[in-house]
Design a protein around this motif. Structure first.
Motif, mmCIF file in Angstrom:
data_model
loop_
_atom_site.group_PDB
_atom_site.id
_atom_site.type_symbol
_atom_site.label_atom_id
_atom_site.label_comp_id
_atom_site.label_asym_id
_atom_site.label_seq_id
_atom_site.Cartn_x
_atom_site.Cartn_y
_atom_site.Cartn_z
ATOM 1 N N ALA A 37 40.565 10.869 24.541
ATOM 2 C CA ALA A 37 42.005 10.777 24.314
ATOM 3 C C ALA A 37 42.307 10.062 23.000
ATOM 4 O O ALA A 37 43.193 10.478 22.243
ATOM 5 N N LEU A 38 41.590 8.982 22.714
ATOM 6 C CA LEU A 38 41.799 8.264 21.456
ATOM 7 C C LEU A 38 41.443 9.123 20.249
ATOM 8 O O LEU A 38 42.158 9.141 19.255
ATOM 9 N N THR A 39 40.335 9.830 20.353
ATOM 10 C CA THR A 39 39.913 10.674 19.243
ATOM 11 C C THR A 39 40.912 11.791 18.983
ATOM 12 O O THR A 39 41.227 12.109 17.839
ATOM 13 N N GLN A 40 41.457 12.364 20.050
ATOM 14 C CA GLN A 40 42.367 13.499 19.893
ATOM 15 C C GLN A 40 43.793 13.066 19.557
ATOM 16 O O GLN A 40 44.440 13.673 18.700
ATOM 17 N N TYR A 41 44.322 12.042 20.208
ATOM 18 C CA TYR A 41 45.730 11.674 20.060
ATOM 19 C C TYR A 41 45.967 10.404 19.240
ATOM 20 O O TYR A 41 47.105 10.045 18.978
ATOM 21 N N GLY A 42 44.922 9.720 18.835
ATOM 22 C CA GLY A 42 45.078 8.454 18.117
ATOM 23 C C GLY A 42 45.802 8.585 16.796
ATOM 24 O O GLY A 42 46.629 7.749 16.454
ATOM 25 N N SER A 43 45.511 9.644 16.048
ATOM 26 C CA SER A 43 46.185 9.836 14.751
ATOM 27 C C SER A 43 47.682 10.059 14.941
ATOM 28 O O SER A 43 48.497 9.542 14.173
ATOM 29 N N LEU A 44 48.042 10.811 15.968
ATOM 30 C CA LEU A 44 49.453 11.073 16.252
ATOM 31 C C LEU A 44 50.170 9.789 16.666
ATOM 32 O O LEU A 44 51.248 9.468 16.142
#
Length: 124
Positions: A37-44
């Motif tokens: 989840a952090l890898t996928q949504y962290g930038s957003l």
């Protein structure tokens, strides 16, 4: 115009090389689902918190509100983000032995008898 779009940020994996140089999954701090989840949504979520991107829908608004502490996190992404923030902002552990040599102040150890010194100068 926004510097990034929501789709661009979701395609960009979030990495934190300073605090997690080997990745979230290898750190031992996060579960597999949290690290994904952090890898996928962290930038957003980081862009939403920093104000680089405005919330486009209710999901983005939820990410922003939970990240700012206005509501309790409900999704895995929100919980992982708050856990990540608490990990990188935790106080650093100190050693009982110290991290540096103690600074020695030599001025306190010197005995000063400047008042007793007499200087004689021969005049021609």
């Amino acid at each position: 115009m926004a510097k990034f779009t929501r789709d661009m940020l979701l395609k960009r994996p979030f990495v934190d090389r300073k605090h997690y140089p080997y990745g979230f999954a290898r750190s031992g701090d996060f579960s597999i689902s949290e690290s994904k989840a952090l890898t996928q949504y962290g930038s957003l979520i980081a862009a939403l918190v920093d104000g680089e991107l405005g919330p486009d829908n209710d999901v983005d608004q939820g990410y922003l509100e939970s990240a700012l502490g206005h509501r309790t996190p409900q999704s895995v992404e929100e919980k992982a983000w708050l856990k990540y923030q608490s990990r990188i902002n935790r106080p650093k552990a100190a050693s009982i032995y110290g991290s540096k040599k103690a600074a020695v102040d030599d001025d306190d150890d010197d005995i000063r008898d400047d008042d007793d010194i007499e200087i004689e100068i021969d005049s021609p």
